[in-house]
Write an enzyme that holds these catalytic residues in place. Sequence first.
Site, mmCIF file in Angstrom:
data_model
loop_
_atom_site.group_PDB
_atom_site.id
_atom_site.type_symbol
_atom_site.label_atom_id
_atom_site.label_comp_id
_atom_site.label_asym_id
_atom_site.label_seq_id
_atom_site.Cartn_x
_atom_site.Cartn_y
_atom_site.Cartn_z
ATOM 1 N N LYS A 56 0.838 -1.194 0.000
ATOM 2 C CA LYS A 56 0.000 0.000 0.000
ATOM 3 C C LYS A 56 0.879 1.251 0.000
ATOM 4 C CE LYS A 56 -0.480 -0.012 5.059
ATOM 5 N NZ LYS A 56 -1.425 -0.035 6.197
ATOM 6 N N ARG A 154 -10.087 -0.199 15.633
ATOM 7 C CA ARG A 154 -9.999 0.666 14.456
ATOM 8 C C ARG A 154 -10.982 0.134 13.424
ATOM 9 N NH1 ARG A 154 -4.214 1.291 11.560
ATOM 10 N NH2 ARG A 154 -4.740 -0.861 11.025
ATOM 11 N N TYR A 275 15.984 30.337 8.736
ATOM 12 C CA TYR A 275 14.842 31.065 9.274
ATOM 13 C C TYR A 275 14.935 31.193 10.791
ATOM 14 C CZ TYR A 275 12.307 30.845 4.830
ATOM 15 O OH TYR A 275 11.922 31.019 3.532
ATOM 16 N N MET A 328 11.761 24.622 3.144
ATOM 17 C CA MET A 328 10.934 23.864 2.210
ATOM 18 C C MET A 328 11.757 23.121 1.157
ATOM 19 S SD MET A 328 7.767 25.139 -0.197
ATOM 20 C CE MET A 328 6.748 25.583 1.206
#
Length: 443
Positions: A56, A154, A275, A328
């Site tokens: 998956k 679940r 940053y 990013m």
Amino acid sequence: MNIVTDAKSQLTPEASLLAAHPTASGILTVDLDAIIANWRKLEKTAVPAECAAVVKANAYGCGAEQVSRALAKAGCKTFFVATVEEAAVVRAAVPEATVYSLGGFFQNTGDAYARIDCKPVIGDLNELAEWDVFCRRSGWSGGAAIHIDTGMNRLGLTVSEAQGIIPRINAGDHGITLVMSHLASAELLNSPANARQLASFREIASLFTGVPASLANSSGVFLGAPFQFEMVRPGCALYGVNPTPEADNPMQPVVDLKARIVQIRNIDRGETVGYGGTWTARRPTRLAIVSAGYADGYFRAASANDGTRGAEVVVAGKRCPIAGRVSMDLIAVDVTDLDKNAVRRGHMVTLIGEGITVDEVAHHFGTIGYEVLTSLGRRFVRIYKGGDAVAARSDATAEKSEPAAAEKSEAAAPATPVGPPALPTAAPAAPPPLPAEPTPPSA
């Protein structure tokens, strides 16, 4: 501060490949031979149980088409995915395999299941009733799995709900090809939850006469024979994630991730990087700016600041620390301790590989190896080596090449959505009548 210009740098083979793919930020190499070796180790550990493969989420980011084909050639016969769309990719790659979709069944998905011969994993009485209706109306007899919840809370029928459908199992012609549950704490060897789930599942599975049972995931395989039943369903272990985190990793590493240096910068003592200016140079510092960031799946949590050391990468064969925040698209790496000629613009650094494991990176990311692998971005050029890889060229209209020999590797463009295979035109054979639909127990 000054910027070092190095127009005459000698590119490594990896950087040369990137030069041919200017829109790619890095190279992700997937070792299909390692995946096959991991599957065979799991298969041997689980004998005589069948060893399926969970592919998956695009085979945990490694490429469902390539991985499924390689594993099928190695002998894997059963594959698990999360959605019908994922099942279509696997079906196109391995036409003869058994494919299960863990995402359940809805009335309007029946045609999609039937057309690609995918078996739904049913975990709710409403799903079971809708599946029965679809089978009667369409004549499809492809089968389904029953998922029983033994402690995950679940998906899955409750144990009492599962007991309620035993008469239909005993009546025969029920169409159930597998009964399964899922372990919640398999990676914790001494968790009492494992024993509770095993006892619960063993009791209910024994009532599904003649139906194979499956409980063990990757970590569950290593809990021993009582957990293995007739089938095991490893996922993360196939891709090199440690299924036994309380011990050494028994699996081979599968992925190698490299990104190129786009600039070398020299900064003075006291200057900050990135940053927020959270990392301060304590000496004259040489930085390599690397073209990967959180948009590529290299999490911001790996950042460094003045009080916390972040993740490391391998530059010129040596570990070097990240400096400042991961942004990013870029990472700054402190390469001050390296020989000046050892690192240049255009060279590659290793983010995963050369001793940096997926699990180590996951630790710095504050997550697990599963999330690391499934987050690796589409801007990376994919290379498949070993196995029976067929990698698509960057041109979307390019024809696929012949399967590569085991010792060769082929480069692929970033993954693109794979359409479903052609649907069969012949109507499926009508199955024998199914027993009456179960009635949900009263509250």
